[in-house]
Design an enzyme around this catalytic site. Structure first.
Site, PDB file in Angstrom:
ATOM      1  N   ASP A  38       5.303  23.856 -11.196  1.00 35.54           N
ATOM      2  CA  ASP A  38       5.570  23.744 -12.636  1.00 35.54           C
ATOM      3  C   ASP A  38       6.030  22.340 -12.981  1.00 35.54           C
ATOM      4  OD1 ASP A  38       4.912  26.325 -12.749  1.00 35.54           O
ATOM      5  OD2 ASP A  38       6.898  27.088 -13.299  1.00 35.54           O
ATOM      6  N   ALA A  39       6.862  21.765 -12.094  1.00 39.82           N
ATOM      7  CA  ALA A  39       7.404  20.436 -12.377  1.00 39.82           C
ATOM      8  C   ALA A  39       6.290  19.392 -12.388  1.00 39.82           C
ATOM      9  CB  ALA A  39       8.449  20.073 -11.326  1.00 39.82           C
ATOM     10  N   TYR A  41       3.194  19.986 -13.049  1.00 39.31           N
ATOM     11  CA  TYR A  41       2.395  20.263 -14.242  1.00 39.31           C
ATOM     12  C   TYR A  41       3.070  19.652 -15.475  1.00 39.31           C
ATOM     13  CZ  TYR A  41       0.007  22.855 -17.912  1.00 39.31           C
ATOM     14  OH  TYR A  41      -0.691  23.176 -19.047  1.00 39.31           O
ATOM     15  N   ASP A  42       4.378  19.858 -15.563  1.00 38.45           N
ATOM     16  CA  ASP A  42       5.117  19.300 -16.703  1.00 38.45           C
ATOM     17  C   ASP A  42       4.991  17.784 -16.746  1.00 38.45           C
ATOM     18  OD1 ASP A  42       5.812  21.793 -17.437  1.00 38.45           O
ATOM     19  OD2 ASP A  42       7.849  21.716 -16.628  1.00 38.45           O
ATOM     20  N   SER A  87      22.344  32.752 -30.161  1.00 44.26           N
ATOM     21  CA  SER A  87      21.731  33.301 -28.954  1.00 44.26           C
ATOM     22  C   SER A  87      22.721  34.287 -28.337  1.00 44.26           C
ATOM     23  CB  SER A  87      21.385  32.178 -27.978  1.00 44.26           C
ATOM     24  OG  SER A  87      22.550  31.461 -27.668  1.00 44.26           O
ATOM     25  N   LEU A  88      22.375  34.840 -27.206  1.00 42.05           N
ATOM     26  CA  LEU A  88      23.233  35.847 -26.587  1.00 42.05           C
ATOM     27  C   LEU A  88      23.683  35.394 -25.211  1.00 42.05           C
ATOM     28  CD1 LEU A  88      21.092  39.042 -27.323  1.00 42.05           C
ATOM     29  CD2 LEU A  88      23.292  38.461 -28.376  1.00 42.05           C
ATOM     30  N   GLU A 121      19.943  48.544 -26.923  1.00 42.75           N
ATOM     31  CA  GLU A 121      18.530  48.530 -27.316  1.00 42.75           C
ATOM     32  C   GLU A 121      17.764  47.542 -26.437  1.00 42.75           C
ATOM     33  OE1 GLU A 121      20.199  46.734 -30.898  1.00 42.75           O
ATOM     34  OE2 GLU A 121      18.361  45.549 -31.047  1.00 42.75           O
ATOM     35  N   LYS A 123      15.761  44.383 -25.107  1.00 48.14           N
ATOM     36  CA  LYS A 123      15.669  42.967 -25.483  1.00 48.14           C
ATOM     37  C   LYS A 123      14.192  42.615 -25.442  1.00 48.14           C
ATOM     38  CE  LYS A 123      17.680  38.456 -24.454  1.00 48.14           C
ATOM     39  NZ  LYS A 123      16.476  37.659 -24.522  1.00 48.14           N
ATOM     40  N   ASP A 125      10.788  40.601 -25.519  1.00 47.59           N
ATOM     41  CA  ASP A 125      10.409  39.265 -25.060  1.00 47.59           C
ATOM     42  C   ASP A 125       9.339  38.683 -25.982  1.00 47.59           C
ATOM     43  OD1 ASP A 125      10.505  37.061 -23.523  1.00 47.59           O
ATOM     44  OD2 ASP A 125       9.484  37.929 -21.779  1.00 47.59           O
ATOM     45  N   ARG A 144      13.337  30.450 -35.118  1.00 44.07           N
ATOM     46  CA  ARG A 144      14.728  30.175 -34.791  1.00 44.07           C
ATOM     47  C   ARG A 144      15.011  28.672 -34.743  1.00 44.07           C
ATOM     48  NH1 ARG A 144      17.786  29.381 -30.165  1.00 44.07           N
ATOM     49  NH2 ARG A 144      19.916  30.121 -30.397  1.00 44.07           N
ATOM     50  N   TYR A 232      16.137  43.702 -35.856  1.00 44.36           N
ATOM     51  CA  TYR A 232      17.337  44.101 -35.103  1.00 44.36           C
ATOM     52  C   TYR A 232      18.622  43.380 -35.515  1.00 44.36           C
ATOM     53  CZ  TYR A 232      15.837  40.025 -32.335  1.00 44.36           C
ATOM     54  OH  TYR A 232      15.427  38.793 -31.949  1.00 44.36           O
ATOM     55  N   LYS A 302      25.578  45.728 -28.542  1.00 42.26           N
ATOM     56  CA  LYS A 302      26.287  45.141 -29.684  1.00 42.26           C
ATOM     57  C   LYS A 302      27.399  46.090 -30.104  1.00 42.26           C
ATOM     58  CE  LYS A 302      21.887  43.245 -31.241  1.00 42.26           C
ATOM     59  NZ  LYS A 302      20.709  43.466 -32.083  1.00 42.26           N
ATOM     60  N   LYS A 326      20.341  41.462 -18.452  1.00 46.68           N
ATOM     61  CA  LYS A 326      18.983  41.116 -18.037  1.00 46.68           C
ATOM     62  C   LYS A 326      18.539  41.921 -16.819  1.00 46.68           C
ATOM     63  CE  LYS A 326      17.234  37.642 -19.976  1.00 46.68           C
ATOM     64  NZ  LYS A 326      17.643  36.294 -19.865  1.00 46.68           N
ATOM     65  N   CYS A 420     -14.570  22.806   3.220  1.00 49.51           N
ATOM     66  CA  CYS A 420     -14.602  23.681   2.050  1.00 49.51           C
ATOM     67  C   CYS A 420     -15.275  25.006   2.420  1.00 49.51           C
ATOM     68  CB  CYS A 420     -15.364  22.978   0.935  1.00 49.51           C
ATOM     69  SG  CYS A 420     -15.740  24.057  -0.438  1.00 49.51           S
ATOM     70  N   CYS A 423     -18.827  25.412   0.640  1.00 48.18           N
ATOM     71  CA  CYS A 423     -20.049  24.646   0.916  1.00 48.18           C
ATOM     72  C   CYS A 423     -20.040  23.946   2.269  1.00 48.18           C
ATOM     73  CB  CYS A 423     -20.290  23.616  -0.188  1.00 48.18           C
ATOM     74  SG  CYS A 423     -19.157  22.224  -0.147  1.00 48.18           S
ATOM     75  N   CYS A 444     -12.442  19.545  -2.012  1.00 43.68           N
ATOM     76  CA  CYS A 444     -13.783  19.504  -1.425  1.00 43.68           C
ATOM     77  C   CYS A 444     -14.481  18.232  -1.887  1.00 43.68           C
ATOM     78  CB  CYS A 444     -14.559  20.721  -1.900  1.00 43.68           C
ATOM     79  SG  CYS A 444     -16.313  20.588  -1.608  1.00 43.68           S
ATOM     80  N   CYS A 450     -21.439  21.738  -3.747  1.00 48.73           N
ATOM     81  CA  CYS A 450     -20.510  22.862  -3.644  1.00 48.73           C
ATOM     82  C   CYS A 450     -20.771  23.890  -4.752  1.00 48.73           C
ATOM     83  CB  CYS A 450     -19.082  22.347  -3.748  1.00 48.73           C
ATOM     84  SG  CYS A 450     -17.886  23.666  -3.548  1.00 48.73           S
TER      85      CYS A 450
HETATM   86  S1  IVH Z   1      20.395  40.151 -31.272  1.00 45.66           S
HETATM   87  C1  IVH Z   1      23.660  37.605 -32.751  1.00 45.66           C
HETATM   88  N1  IVH Z   1      18.711  41.908 -30.332  1.00 45.66           N
HETATM   89  O1  IVH Z   1      17.135  37.364 -27.559  1.00 45.66           O
HETATM   90  C2  IVH Z   1      22.637  38.401 -32.070  1.00 45.66           C
HETATM   91  N2  IVH Z   1      18.283  39.617 -29.892  1.00 45.66           N
HETATM   92  O2  IVH Z   1      18.906  35.689 -25.994  1.00 45.66           O
HETATM   93  C3  IVH Z   1      21.307  37.850 -32.240  1.00 45.66           C
HETATM   94  N3  IVH Z   1      16.208  39.232 -28.669  1.00 45.66           N
HETATM   95  O3  IVH Z   1      17.301  34.745 -29.869  1.00 45.66           O
HETATM   96  C4  IVH Z   1      20.262  38.417 -31.376  1.00 45.66           C
HETATM   97  N4  IVH Z   1      15.588  41.319 -28.508  1.00 45.66           N
HETATM   98  O4  IVH Z   1      15.191  36.176 -29.795  1.00 45.66           O
HETATM   99  C5  IVH Z   1      19.012  40.602 -30.422  1.00 45.66           C
HETATM  100  N5  IVH Z   1      17.261  43.562 -29.622  1.00 45.66           N
HETATM  101  C6  IVH Z   1      17.577  42.284 -29.711  1.00 45.66           C
HETATM  102  C7  IVH Z   1      16.768  41.286 -29.165  1.00 45.66           C
HETATM  103  C8  IVH Z   1      17.163  39.970 -29.270  1.00 45.66           C
HETATM  104  C9  IVH Z   1      15.280  40.072 -28.230  1.00 45.66           C
HETATM  105  C10 IVH Z   1      16.162  37.770 -28.467  1.00 45.66           C
HETATM  106  C11 IVH Z   1      16.353  36.946 -29.683  1.00 45.66           C
HETATM  107  C12 IVH Z   1      17.509  36.026 -29.381  1.00 45.66           C
HETATM  108  C13 IVH Z   1      17.540  36.068 -27.893  1.00 45.66           C
HETATM  109  C14 IVH Z   1      18.915  35.772 -27.369  1.00 45.66           C
END
Ligand code: IVH
Length: 701
Positions: A38-39, A41-42, A87-88, A121, A123, A125, A144, A232, A302, A326, A420, A423, A444, A450
């Protein structure tokens, strides 16, 4: 170096990098077999973007920076979030979950035994988005961004069916509804199928596909992408005088209100009264993960009571009242049954481990990339070894390492092939000119023979700046290749002869017919004579682009002279020095030239080709062209050539191609639907011609 030379160099490097990156994209996304880390590639991507930053004229509609992943963020208007998008914090274990619950209680001064309710609930993606409704009407939508300022994606969001334009029920005066834009697994698979059919790059995973689809400058494209949304969270919220007051003193209450407004809320959201219940729900969601139909990467907890949320507040950018639990990266143990070498379209050999099928996070894995030779050596992976396989999120399976105690007796270190497998030509590792170290990839050298590289090479061979065979475009080449009619360059020139003797005539194939077949044969005949520099370029020797082909042609004057020298150009030899000494050609190019001519398979293919074509002296480089030294701008869509071809042609003739019209512009070539640049040219009195006018001017160069 003059500025012009610099530009030419930058253009060459940009094009080469573009090809390289595209090849890595294919290796990664399509073949599940990345060649570089990845590095690395970046680093390629960064260099590519740095070139574009320095030479903006390199950015055109084909630029990779316009495609997957890297949406041009600066093109969207910025929107400041009325309330920051947070963020969380993350937790990964049962203990950390207990700690989180205990910390909340401690902060609130509650007894450790006191009951505090939490929602739990999935999370999702995807990517988060804030939707602003005023008096129940959607007025704007933003990504965001950095949490404070996001990008205005209002037009795009309006195309998402899950997102109401108008809220149902009794909506508040103002509300920013927040949630996740995502793509389901089935929609993702269908989208990638469509991308593949259209020969467009594939998306790595549903999240990238969702992000790439939402952050489109053209909302019509977003409209064709099946995006979904779960609500959410919220930002600014002014309930106003609307009666009856909504049940908004809990998280669950607001989520229920969201549902009443017309949003989709996640059905796996529940209320938990203890860490044990939260954990049980985490396990439950984890067990259903593979069957959900969309990607999630954990569970979000929450505090339910909004008054308590208020009291808990924030630490830096994350709330104290919520956290994300996670899922661990998924791992399993399997056995390496074989190590196979795949040859990519650019000739790179990639080792792939064939494993006993094993379920990792709900997905059966039977292959894992081993990246390259050094990676196998570093991890000492042998056939028969038990290995730890990991699938993190949606990425392709990796082998973390072996289980040494399970190594069967007699397992031998893996020997990476030096030929290769496709070929039989030599496969070499180039020496990086800067570091002096061998590159990670083994390649190759059987460029002309080839089968793994054949289609790519044939395309190059027939392309505009090489043999320039009209009627033999990408599609036709792939078609003839699949039919077994063209495998190597020489076959192009024997096609008509063989067709005469064949019972299945090309003119009877669908899409051909008498007229186009005759035209194709005529176009091939017309190219039996070719200038030396084009011929050298057409061979597709690594590192030999148009400029280096010209350098070699100029220096050797005849193909025989080049070939004779190159086939003896072993390292340290007089012949190698002769090539190396050419102005502008260094060790890397000299080595690639030698590798090509030394390979016996290529020799035979060359002999066959030379029996069919006649090589003329190098082309006169037309600096006497009427456009030499002029600054030209192409705008609108061209029909007879691509924008890239047009630019390359102009540059070959000594013109400077610019991307914007100014007083300094000498000539604007306007294709169909030209817009503001054409208007500007007219306003400034710059000469404007159409595509045919351009071709007439440059004499079909
Ligand atoms: S709550 C203050 N709920 O996770 C709370 N976030 O790591 C704000 N995400 O930026 C977020 N599912 O994009 C919340 N059920 C969920 C979520 C969620 C995905 C994402 C969201 C946030 C990121 C934080």
């Amino acid at each position: 170096m003059s500025k012009r030379d610099e530009r030419v160099r930058a253009r060459e490097e940009h094009a080469k990098l573009g090809e390289e990156i595209a090849a890595h994209d294919r290796a990664y996304y399509q073949n599940d077999a990345p060649i570089i880390s990845d590095a690395e590639y970046d680093a390629l991507r960064q260099r590519y973007q740095a070139l574009e930053a320095e030479f903006p004229e390199l950015v055109d509609e084909n630029s990779l920076s316009r495609t997957v992943g890297a949406a041009p963020a600066e093109k969207f208007a910025k929107v400041a979030h009325a309330v920051p998008m947070l963020s969380l914090g993350n937790i990964f274990s049962d203990e950390e979950l207990e700690d989180f619950v205990a910390r909340v209680k401690r902060f609130l001064g509650l007894d450790p035994q006191a009951e505090v309710a939490f929602t739990a609930e999935p999370k999702i993606d995807g990517l988060s988005c804030s939707l602003r409704y005023e008096k129940g009407v959607l007025v704007s939508a933003a990504t965001r961004g950095d949490g404070l300022v996001g990008e205005d994606v209002t037009a795009n969001v309006r195309t998402i069916a899950d997102i109401p334009q108008k809220l149902a029920g009794a909506p508040p005066e103002i509300i920013d509804v927040r949630g996740e834009v995502y793509m389901s697994h089935s929609d993702f698979a269908a989208l990638n199928e469509r991308q593949a059919a259209a020969e467009k790059p594939l998306f790595a995973n549903p999240r990238n596909a969702a992000a790439g689809s939402l952050r489109q400058l053209d909302a019509n494209i977003t409209a064709q992408r099946p995006l979904k949304f779960f609500a959410y969270a919220w930002g600014e919220l002014v309930w106003g005088a609307a009666e009856p007051a909504p049940p908004a003193d809990t998280q669950m209450g607001v989520i229920a209100a969201f549902r009443d407004f017309g949003f989709t809320v996640n059905p796996l959201t529940i209320l938990c009264r203890s860490a044990a219940e939260m954990l049980a729900h985490f396990r439950d969601i984890e067990s259903r993960r593979a069957a959900l139909g969309y990607d999630i990467d954990g569970v979000v907890y929450k505090v339910n009571d909004l008054a308590l949320q208020q009291r808990l507040g924030f630490v830096s950018r994350a709330p104290r009242w919520a956290t994300a639990h996670k899922f661990p990266a998924e791992k399993a143990i399997s056995v390496v049954r074989d190590i196979e070498i795949q040859v990519g379209r650019t000739g790179v050999l990639t080792p792939v481990a064939r494993l006993d099928p094993v379920t990792v996070g709900g997905v059966v894995v039977s292959n894992a990339t081993l990246h390259n030779e050094d990676e196998i050596t570093r991890k000492d992976i042998r056939v028969g070894d038990s290995v730890i396989v990991q699938r993190a999120g949606d990425v392709i399976p990796q082998i973390l390492g072996i289980v040494p105690e399970k190594r069967p007796e007699g397992a031998k270190p893996y020997e990476f092939p030096h030929v290769c497998p496709a070929c039989g030509s030599a496969a070499v590792r180039e020496i990086d000119a800067k570091t002096g170290e061998a590159e990670a990839a083994r390649r190759c050298t059987g460029t002309l023979v080839c089968p793994a590289q054949a289609v790519e090479r044939l395309r190059h061979f027939c392309s505009r700046n090489a043999f320039d065979i009209e009627g033999l475009g990408d599609k036709q080449i792939a078609f003839f290749y699949d039919k077994g009619l063209i495998g190597a360059p020489a076959d192009i020139f024997t096609l008509q002869r063989r067709d005469r003797e064949s019972l299945t005539k090309i003119e009877n194939f669908e899409g051909f017919g008498k007229v186009s077949t005759r035209k194709l044969f005529a176009a091939i005949e017309a190219r039996r004579e070719i200038a030396l520099n084009r011929f050298i370029f057409a061979l597709g020797i690594r590192h030999v682009g148009e400029t280096n082909a010209i350098r070699l042609a100029r220096s050797f004057e005849t193909f025989d002279a080049l070939r004779e020298t190159a086939r003896h150009a072993t390292p340290g030899s007089e012949a190698r020095r002769r090539i190396n000494d050419i102005d502008g050609i260094g060790e890397v190019v000299a080595e690639a030239v030698a590798d090509f001519f030394v390979e016996p398979h290529n020799e035979r293919a060359l002999d066959a080709l030379l029996a069919e074509v006649r090589i003329l002296p190098m082309e006169a480089l037309k600096s006497d062209s009427p456009v030499a030294g002029k600054t030209v701008v192409f705008t609108g869509s061209l029909e007879k050539m691509t924008r890239d071809e047009a630019k390359a042609m102009a540059e070959r003739l000594g013109a400077k191609v610019s991307s914007s019209v100014s007083k300094k512009t000498d000539l604007v070539i306007a294709g169909a639907d030209a817009g503001s640049k054409l208007a500007k040219a007219r306003e400034l009195g710059v000469e404007v011609i159409d595509e045919d006018g351009w071709l007439a001017l440059v004499g079909g160069a």
